[in-house]
Design an enzyme around this catalytic site. Structure first.
Site, mmCIF file in Angstrom:
data_model
loop_
_atom_site.group_PDB
_atom_site.id
_atom_site.type_symbol
_atom_site.label_atom_id
_atom_site.label_comp_id
_atom_site.label_asym_id
_atom_site.label_seq_id
_atom_site.Cartn_x
_atom_site.Cartn_y
_atom_site.Cartn_z
ATOM 1 N N GLU A 185 -32.411 -23.992 5.302
ATOM 2 C CA GLU A 185 -33.091 -25.152 5.893
ATOM 3 C C GLU A 185 -33.429 -26.189 4.845
ATOM 4 O O GLU A 185 -33.334 -27.397 5.100
ATOM 5 C CB GLU A 185 -34.356 -24.686 6.624
ATOM 6 C CG GLU A 185 -34.086 -23.925 7.924
ATOM 7 C CD GLU A 185 -33.673 -22.491 7.712
ATOM 8 O OE1 GLU A 185 -33.161 -21.872 8.663
ATOM 9 O OE2 GLU A 185 -33.861 -21.982 6.581
ATOM 10 N N HIS A 235 -40.319 -17.210 16.926
ATOM 11 C CA HIS A 235 -39.444 -18.021 17.774
ATOM 12 C C HIS A 235 -40.222 -18.733 18.878
ATOM 13 O O HIS A 235 -39.669 -19.027 19.936
ATOM 14 C CB HIS A 235 -38.338 -17.162 18.394
ATOM 15 C CG HIS A 235 -37.373 -16.607 17.398
ATOM 16 N ND1 HIS A 235 -37.616 -15.440 16.720
ATOM 17 C CD2 HIS A 235 -36.188 -17.072 16.934
ATOM 18 C CE1 HIS A 235 -36.604 -15.193 15.891
ATOM 19 N NE2 HIS A 235 -35.725 -16.174 16.005
#
Length: 410
Positions: A143, A213
Protein backbone atom coordinates in the site's frame (compact mmCIF):
# COMPACT_ATOMS: atom_id res chain seq x y z
CA UNK A 1 -11.57 1.44 30.76
CA UNK A 2 -12.89 1.63 27.20
CA UNK A 3 -13.35 -2.15 27.11
CA UNK A 4 -15.19 -2.15 30.42
CA UNK A 5 -17.35 0.72 29.21
CA UNK A 6 -18.18 -1.20 26.04
CA UNK A 7 -19.27 -4.29 27.97
CA UNK A 8 -21.30 -2.18 30.38
CA UNK A 9 -23.05 -0.31 27.58
CA UNK A 10 -23.48 -3.51 25.58
CA UNK A 11 -25.20 -5.32 28.46
CA UNK A 12 -27.32 -2.30 29.28
CA UNK A 13 -28.39 -1.89 25.67
CA UNK A 14 -29.09 -5.62 25.29
CA UNK A 15 -31.29 -5.73 28.41
CA UNK A 16 -33.08 -2.52 27.52
CA UNK A 17 -33.74 -3.66 23.98
CA UNK A 18 -34.82 -7.26 24.48
CA UNK A 19 -36.59 -7.23 27.79
CA UNK A 20 -37.83 -3.67 28.19
CA UNK A 21 -38.96 -2.44 24.76
CA UNK A 22 -39.39 1.31 24.76
CA UNK A 23 -42.18 1.55 22.26
CA UNK A 24 -44.83 -0.43 20.38
CA UNK A 25 -44.08 -3.99 19.35
CA UNK A 26 -40.74 -3.32 17.72
CA UNK A 27 -38.11 -6.01 18.09
CA UNK A 28 -35.70 -4.62 15.56
CA UNK A 29 -32.48 -5.59 17.34
CA UNK A 30 -33.46 -9.25 17.25
CA UNK A 31 -34.57 -9.11 13.62
CA UNK A 32 -31.41 -7.25 12.63
CA UNK A 33 -29.21 -9.71 14.51
CA UNK A 34 -30.70 -12.63 12.59
CA UNK A 35 -31.04 -10.88 9.21
CA UNK A 36 -28.01 -12.49 7.60
CA UNK A 37 -28.85 -15.99 8.85
CA UNK A 38 -32.51 -15.67 7.79
CA UNK A 39 -31.55 -14.57 4.29
CA UNK A 40 -29.01 -17.35 4.01
CA UNK A 41 -31.59 -19.93 5.13
CA UNK A 42 -34.16 -18.61 2.66
CA UNK A 43 -31.83 -18.65 -0.33
CA UNK A 44 -29.73 -21.66 0.56
CA UNK A 45 -26.59 -19.63 -0.16
CA UNK A 46 -24.12 -17.89 2.14
CA UNK A 47 -24.19 -14.09 2.36
CA UNK A 48 -22.20 -12.28 -0.37
CA UNK A 49 -18.78 -10.84 0.39
CA UNK A 50 -20.37 -7.38 0.52
CA UNK A 51 -23.01 -8.45 3.05
CA UNK A 52 -26.73 -7.70 3.20
CA UNK A 53 -28.39 -4.35 3.88
CA UNK A 54 -32.15 -4.65 3.62
CA UNK A 55 -32.70 -0.97 4.44
CA UNK A 56 -31.33 0.01 1.03
CA UNK A 57 -33.93 -1.87 -1.00
CA UNK A 58 -36.71 -0.17 0.98
CA UNK A 59 -35.19 3.31 0.82
CA UNK A 60 -37.03 6.26 -0.68
CA UNK A 61 -33.67 7.76 -1.61
CA UNK A 62 -32.93 5.08 -4.20
CA UNK A 63 -33.94 6.25 -7.68
CA UNK A 64 -35.71 3.38 -9.41
CA UNK A 65 -36.92 5.18 -12.54
CA UNK A 66 -35.35 7.42 -15.17
CA UNK A 67 -37.62 10.29 -14.15
CA UNK A 68 -36.58 10.05 -10.50
CA UNK A 69 -32.90 9.87 -11.39
CA UNK A 70 -32.94 12.89 -13.69
CA UNK A 71 -35.10 14.96 -11.34
CA UNK A 72 -32.00 15.65 -9.25
CA UNK A 73 -31.45 19.45 -9.46
CA UNK A 74 -27.68 18.93 -9.38
CA UNK A 75 -27.97 17.27 -12.80
CA UNK A 76 -29.98 20.12 -14.32
CA UNK A 77 -26.98 21.87 -15.90
CA UNK A 78 -25.16 18.73 -17.01
CA UNK A 79 -25.08 16.85 -20.30
CA UNK A 80 -27.20 14.03 -18.85
CA UNK A 81 -30.20 16.10 -17.73
CA UNK A 82 -32.36 14.80 -20.59
CA UNK A 83 -30.42 11.66 -21.40
CA UNK A 84 -30.88 7.96 -20.84
CA UNK A 85 -30.29 5.95 -17.70
CA UNK A 86 -29.28 2.38 -17.04
CA UNK A 87 -29.85 0.17 -14.02
CA UNK A 88 -26.55 -0.22 -12.19
CA UNK A 89 -25.44 -1.29 -8.77
CA UNK A 90 -22.74 0.72 -7.06
CA UNK A 91 -19.70 -1.19 -8.25
CA UNK A 92 -20.99 -0.94 -11.83
CA UNK A 93 -21.48 2.82 -11.53
CA UNK A 94 -17.95 3.18 -10.13
CA UNK A 95 -16.68 1.09 -13.02
CA UNK A 96 -18.57 3.34 -15.45
CA UNK A 97 -17.05 6.46 -13.88
CA UNK A 98 -13.52 5.09 -14.31
CA UNK A 99 -14.28 4.05 -17.89
CA UNK A 100 -15.32 7.63 -18.66
CA UNK A 101 -12.25 9.00 -16.88
CA UNK A 102 -9.92 6.82 -18.94
CA UNK A 103 -11.79 7.58 -22.15
CA UNK A 104 -11.71 11.36 -21.67
CA UNK A 105 -8.19 11.69 -20.25
CA UNK A 106 -5.29 10.06 -22.05
CA UNK A 107 -3.04 10.53 -19.00
CA UNK A 108 -5.35 8.60 -16.66
CA UNK A 109 -4.24 5.23 -15.32
CA UNK A 110 -5.71 2.78 -12.79
CA UNK A 111 -3.53 0.60 -10.59
CA UNK A 112 -3.65 -1.44 -7.41
CA UNK A 113 -3.73 -4.98 -6.11
CA UNK A 114 -5.63 -7.29 -8.53
CA UNK A 115 -7.30 -4.45 -10.47
CA UNK A 116 -6.27 -5.83 -13.86
CA UNK A 117 -8.67 -8.79 -13.56
CA UNK A 118 -11.45 -6.65 -12.07
CA UNK A 119 -10.55 -6.40 -8.39
CA UNK A 120 -12.00 -8.36 -5.49
CA UNK A 121 -15.25 -6.36 -5.72
CA UNK A 122 -15.24 -6.22 -9.57
CA UNK A 123 -15.04 -2.41 -9.71
CA UNK A 124 -12.41 -2.46 -12.47
CA UNK A 125 -13.91 -5.38 -14.42
CA UNK A 126 -13.20 -5.18 -18.16
CA UNK A 127 -11.20 -1.94 -18.04
CA UNK A 128 -7.83 -3.58 -18.72
CA UNK A 129 -9.27 -5.30 -21.80
CA UNK A 130 -10.82 -2.04 -22.96
CA UNK A 131 -7.89 0.33 -22.40
CA UNK A 132 -4.87 -1.94 -22.26
CA UNK A 133 -2.68 -3.24 -19.48
CA UNK A 134 -0.38 -0.24 -19.61
CA UNK A 135 -3.26 1.88 -18.30
CA UNK A 136 -4.96 -0.61 -15.96
CA UNK A 137 -2.42 -2.77 -14.17
CA UNK A 138 -1.65 -4.71 -11.01
CA UNK A 139 0.87 -3.61 -8.42
CA UNK A 140 2.83 -5.50 -5.76
CA UNK A 141 1.10 -6.01 -2.40
CA UNK A 142 2.43 -2.75 -0.97
CA UNK A 143 0.00 0.00 0.00
CA UNK A 144 2.86 2.38 0.71
CA UNK A 145 4.23 1.64 -2.75
CA UNK A 146 0.82 2.14 -4.40
CA UNK A 147 0.39 5.56 -2.78
CA UNK A 148 3.98 6.59 -3.47
CA UNK A 149 3.71 5.52 -7.11
CA UNK A 150 0.47 7.49 -7.47
CA UNK A 151 2.06 10.59 -5.99
CA UNK A 152 4.94 10.31 -8.44
CA UNK A 153 2.64 9.92 -11.44
CA UNK A 154 0.43 12.81 -10.34
CA UNK A 155 3.49 15.02 -9.75
CA UNK A 156 4.46 14.43 -13.38
CA UNK A 157 1.04 15.58 -14.60
CA UNK A 158 -0.76 12.26 -14.95
CA UNK A 159 -4.17 11.35 -13.56
CA UNK A 160 -3.49 8.55 -11.10
CA UNK A 161 -6.42 6.44 -9.86
CA UNK A 162 -5.11 4.12 -7.15
CA UNK A 163 -7.02 1.39 -5.34
CA UNK A 164 -6.31 0.25 -1.80
CA UNK A 165 -8.05 -3.13 -1.69
CA UNK A 166 -9.54 -2.60 1.80
CA UNK A 167 -9.59 0.63 3.78
CA UNK A 168 -8.32 -1.35 6.79
CA UNK A 169 -5.00 -1.71 4.94
CA UNK A 170 -4.58 1.93 4.00
CA UNK A 171 -2.47 2.60 7.10
CA UNK A 172 0.88 1.47 5.62
CA UNK A 173 0.24 4.26 3.07
CA UNK A 174 -0.62 6.79 5.77
CA UNK A 175 2.78 8.50 5.71
CA UNK A 176 2.73 8.89 1.92
CA UNK A 177 -0.80 10.31 1.95
CA UNK A 178 -0.65 12.71 4.90
CA UNK A 179 3.02 13.74 4.71
CA UNK A 180 3.61 13.74 0.96
CA UNK A 181 0.37 13.95 -1.05
CA UNK A 182 -1.37 16.39 1.30
CA UNK A 183 1.64 18.74 1.57
CA UNK A 184 3.12 18.57 -1.91
CA UNK A 185 1.61 21.84 -3.13
CA UNK A 186 2.27 23.63 0.18
CA UNK A 187 5.93 22.66 0.47
CA UNK A 188 6.65 23.84 -3.09
CA UNK A 189 4.87 27.17 -2.65
CA UNK A 190 2.30 26.20 -5.26
CA UNK A 191 4.84 25.38 -7.96
CA UNK A 192 4.11 21.65 -7.95
CA UNK A 193 1.11 19.57 -6.89
CA UNK A 194 -0.32 16.05 -6.96
CA UNK A 195 -3.88 17.14 -7.71
CA UNK A 196 -4.30 14.31 -10.20
CA UNK A 197 -4.25 11.66 -7.47
CA UNK A 198 -7.39 9.82 -6.40
CA UNK A 199 -7.19 6.93 -3.95
CA UNK A 200 -10.24 4.63 -3.94
CA UNK A 201 -10.84 2.18 -1.12
CA UNK A 202 -13.73 -0.09 0.01
CA UNK A 203 -14.66 0.64 3.63
CA UNK A 204 -17.15 0.03 6.43
CA UNK A 205 -18.99 -3.01 7.76
CA UNK A 206 -20.36 -5.97 5.83
CA UNK A 207 -21.82 -8.03 8.68
CA UNK A 208 -19.01 -10.58 8.83
CA UNK A 209 -15.76 -8.70 8.21
CA UNK A 210 -14.29 -8.47 11.69
CA UNK A 211 -11.57 -6.10 12.79
CA UNK A 212 -9.50 -6.18 9.58
CA UNK A 213 -12.25 -5.81 6.97
CA UNK A 214 -14.89 -3.52 8.49
CA UNK A 215 -13.22 -0.29 9.58
CA UNK A 216 -14.28 3.21 8.56
CA UNK A 217 -11.10 5.33 8.80
CA UNK A 218 -12.25 8.66 7.38
CA UNK A 219 -11.58 10.44 10.69
CA UNK A 220 -7.82 9.88 10.44
CA UNK A 221 -7.60 11.67 7.09
CA UNK A 222 -10.13 14.39 7.94
CA UNK A 223 -7.44 15.79 10.27
CA UNK A 224 -5.12 16.47 7.33
CA UNK A 225 -5.21 19.79 5.43
CA UNK A 226 -4.48 19.27 1.75
CA UNK A 227 -6.61 16.16 1.28
CA UNK A 228 -10.23 15.78 0.27
CA UNK A 229 -12.23 12.87 1.68
CA UNK A 230 -15.44 11.67 0.00
CA UNK A 231 -17.96 8.89 0.77
CA UNK A 232 -21.01 8.24 -1.47
CA UNK A 233 -24.29 6.57 -0.50
CA UNK A 234 -25.62 5.24 -3.85
CA UNK A 235 -24.75 4.42 -7.48
CA UNK A 236 -25.81 7.83 -8.87
CA UNK A 237 -23.84 9.60 -6.18
CA UNK A 238 -20.83 7.31 -6.53
CA UNK A 239 -20.45 7.91 -10.26
CA UNK A 240 -20.84 11.69 -10.12
CA UNK A 241 -18.70 12.16 -7.02
CA UNK A 242 -15.94 9.85 -8.29
CA UNK A 243 -15.69 11.69 -11.62
CA UNK A 244 -15.56 14.99 -9.71
CA UNK A 245 -12.86 13.56 -7.43
CA UNK A 246 -10.73 12.31 -10.32
CA UNK A 247 -10.92 15.69 -12.04
CA UNK A 248 -10.48 17.77 -8.90
CA UNK A 249 -7.08 19.45 -8.63
CA UNK A 250 -6.47 18.16 -5.12
CA UNK A 251 -5.57 14.67 -3.90
CA UNK A 252 -8.79 12.86 -2.96
CA UNK A 253 -9.42 9.78 -0.84
CA UNK A 254 -12.65 8.17 -2.04
CA UNK A 255 -14.11 5.71 0.45
CA UNK A 256 -16.72 3.27 -0.89
CA UNK A 257 -19.03 1.46 1.60
CA UNK A 258 -18.60 -2.06 0.29
CA UNK A 259 -21.92 -3.30 1.66
CA UNK A 260 -23.53 -1.05 -0.97
CA UNK A 261 -21.62 -2.47 -3.96
CA UNK A 262 -24.46 -4.85 -4.81
CA UNK A 263 -27.12 -3.82 -2.29
CA UNK A 264 -27.65 -0.35 -3.79
CA UNK A 265 -29.18 -0.43 -7.30
CA UNK A 266 -30.41 2.65 -9.17
CA UNK A 267 -31.19 4.04 -12.59
CA UNK A 268 -27.90 5.83 -13.29
CA UNK A 269 -27.39 8.40 -16.08
CA UNK A 270 -25.18 6.75 -18.68
CA UNK A 271 -23.38 9.92 -19.75
CA UNK A 272 -20.57 11.96 -18.25
CA UNK A 273 -21.58 14.02 -15.20
CA UNK A 274 -20.09 15.31 -11.97
CA UNK A 275 -21.67 16.04 -8.59
CA UNK A 276 -20.26 18.83 -6.42
CA UNK A 277 -17.64 18.06 -3.79
CA UNK A 278 -17.86 19.70 -0.37
CA UNK A 279 -21.60 20.17 -0.77
CA UNK A 280 -23.98 18.36 1.56
CA UNK A 281 -27.38 17.21 0.32
CA UNK A 282 -30.64 17.63 2.22
CA UNK A 283 -32.39 14.32 1.55
CA UNK A 284 -35.46 15.02 3.65
CA UNK A 285 -36.65 18.42 4.88
CA UNK A 286 -37.88 18.78 8.44
CA UNK A 287 -38.42 21.34 11.18
CA UNK A 288 -37.73 19.66 14.55
CA UNK A 289 -34.45 17.71 14.41
CA UNK A 290 -31.41 17.84 12.11
CA UNK A 291 -29.87 14.41 11.49
CA UNK A 292 -26.48 14.13 9.81
CA UNK A 293 -24.69 11.11 8.36
CA UNK A 294 -22.91 9.80 5.28
CA UNK A 295 -22.25 6.59 3.35
CA UNK A 296 -24.27 3.50 4.21
CA UNK A 297 -25.32 5.02 7.55
CA UNK A 298 -27.79 7.21 5.65
CA UNK A 299 -30.12 4.22 5.25
CA UNK A 300 -29.96 3.39 8.95
CA UNK A 301 -30.84 7.00 9.75
CA UNK A 302 -33.71 6.92 7.27
CA UNK A 303 -35.14 3.91 9.10
CA UNK A 304 -34.63 5.59 12.48
CA UNK A 305 -36.53 8.65 11.23
CA UNK A 306 -39.42 6.48 10.07
CA UNK A 307 -39.63 4.90 13.52
CA UNK A 308 -39.36 8.28 15.27
CA UNK A 309 -41.98 10.02 13.16
CA UNK A 310 -44.38 7.10 13.62
CA UNK A 311 -43.97 6.98 17.40
CA UNK A 312 -43.69 10.71 18.16
CA UNK A 313 -46.80 12.43 16.75
CA UNK A 314 -46.08 15.54 14.70
CA UNK A 315 -42.31 15.04 14.65
CA UNK A 316 -40.51 16.27 11.52
CA UNK A 317 -36.86 15.28 10.96
CA UNK A 318 -34.40 16.78 8.48
CA UNK A 319 -31.80 14.35 7.09
CA UNK A 320 -28.52 15.59 5.61
CA UNK A 321 -25.93 13.51 3.73
CA UNK A 322 -22.51 15.18 4.07
CA UNK A 323 -21.06 13.25 1.08
CA UNK A 324 -17.71 15.07 1.43
CA UNK A 325 -16.05 14.64 4.82
CA UNK A 326 -13.19 17.06 4.13
CA UNK A 327 -13.75 19.88 3.54
CA UNK A 328 -17.32 19.42 4.82
CA UNK A 329 -20.33 21.65 4.23
CA UNK A 330 -20.72 23.27 7.66
CA UNK A 331 -22.96 26.03 6.29
CA UNK A 332 -25.76 23.67 5.21
CA UNK A 333 -25.73 21.86 8.56
CA UNK A 334 -25.60 25.11 10.56
CA UNK A 335 -28.49 26.59 8.63
CA UNK A 336 -30.54 23.48 9.35
CA UNK A 337 -29.71 23.44 13.07
CA UNK A 338 -30.53 27.13 13.40
CA UNK A 339 -33.97 26.15 12.14
CA UNK A 340 -34.52 22.94 14.14
CA UNK A 341 -32.54 23.63 17.31
CA UNK A 342 -31.52 19.97 17.62
CA UNK A 343 -28.78 17.82 16.10
CA UNK A 344 -28.06 14.08 15.90
CA UNK A 345 -24.92 12.83 14.13
CA UNK A 346 -24.18 9.20 13.31
CA UNK A 347 -21.34 7.23 11.73
CA UNK A 348 -19.92 3.71 11.96
CA UNK A 349 -16.45 4.71 13.17
CA UNK A 350 -15.68 4.82 16.88
CA UNK A 351 -17.05 7.82 18.76
CA UNK A 352 -13.94 9.20 20.46
CA UNK A 353 -12.32 11.70 18.06
CA UNK A 354 -14.62 10.48 15.28
CA UNK A 355 -15.78 12.96 12.66
CA UNK A 356 -19.00 13.50 14.59
CA UNK A 357 -16.90 15.33 17.19
CA UNK A 358 -15.85 17.90 14.58
CA UNK A 359 -19.43 18.36 13.40
CA UNK A 360 -20.66 18.69 16.97
CA UNK A 361 -18.05 21.29 17.95
CA UNK A 362 -18.44 23.37 14.80
CA UNK A 363 -22.22 23.48 15.15
CA UNK A 364 -22.00 24.31 18.85
CA UNK A 365 -19.74 27.26 18.01
CA UNK A 366 -22.10 28.53 15.32
CA UNK A 367 -25.52 27.62 16.73
CA UNK A 368 -25.10 27.64 20.53
CA UNK A 369 -27.88 30.13 21.23
CA UNK A 370 -30.31 28.25 19.00
CA UNK A 371 -29.75 24.77 20.44
CA UNK A 372 -32.68 23.34 22.38
CA UNK A 373 -30.90 20.15 23.52
CA UNK A 374 -27.39 18.70 23.81
CA UNK A 375 -26.04 17.41 20.49
CA UNK A 376 -26.21 13.61 20.27
CA UNK A 377 -23.56 11.38 18.64
CA UNK A 378 -24.47 7.79 17.70
CA UNK A 379 -21.35 5.94 16.62
CA UNK A 380 -19.44 2.69 16.85
CA UNK A 381 -18.13 1.77 20.30
CA UNK A 382 -14.56 2.52 21.35
CA UNK A 383 -13.30 -1.02 20.77
CA UNK A 384 -11.68 -2.85 17.87
CA UNK A 385 -14.38 -3.85 15.40
CA UNK A 386 -15.72 -7.15 16.84
CA UNK A 387 -16.62 -10.10 14.63
CA UNK A 388 -19.33 -11.91 16.62
CA UNK A 389 -20.64 -8.66 18.13
CA UNK A 390 -20.79 -6.63 14.89
CA UNK A 391 -24.55 -6.18 15.16
CA UNK A 392 -24.14 -4.64 18.61
CA UNK A 393 -21.16 -2.51 17.63
CA UNK A 394 -22.90 -0.77 14.75
CA UNK A 395 -25.11 2.28 15.39
CA UNK A 396 -28.38 0.70 14.29
CA UNK A 397 -31.83 2.23 13.81
CA UNK A 398 -32.86 1.75 17.45
CA UNK A 399 -29.81 3.51 18.85
CA UNK A 400 -30.38 6.35 16.39
CA UNK A 401 -34.07 6.49 17.33
CA UNK A 402 -33.13 6.71 21.02
CA UNK A 403 -30.94 9.72 20.25
CA UNK A 404 -33.71 11.43 18.28
CA UNK A 405 -36.16 10.77 21.13
CA UNK A 406 -33.71 12.15 23.68
CA UNK A 407 -33.17 15.48 21.90
CA UNK A 408 -36.90 15.89 21.29
CA UNK A 409 -37.86 15.19 24.91
CA UNK A 410 -35.00 17.10 26.53
Amino acid sequence: MQTLRFHSLFLRNFTKTYYKPKFGNYNIHKNFFHATRSTSDATGTPPPAEGFMTEVTQSKFIKNTREEALKNPELADTNVSNGDTKQMNMFQSINDAMRIALDTDDTAVIFGEDVAFGGVFRCTLGLAEMFGRDRVFNTPLSEQGIAGFGIGMAAMGHTAIAEIQFADYIFPAFDQLVNEAAKYRYRSGGIFDVGGLTVRSPCSAVGHGGHYHSQTPEGYFAHTPGLKVVMPRSPIQAKGLLLASIRDRNPVIFFEPKILYRAAVEQVPIGDYELPLSKAEILKAGKDVTIVGYGSQIYILERAIQIAEKNIPGLSCELIDLRTILPWDVDTVAESVNKTGRLVISHEASQTSGFSAEVSTSIMERCFLRLEAPIQRVCGWDTPFPLIFEKFYLPDAIRCFDAIKEVVEY
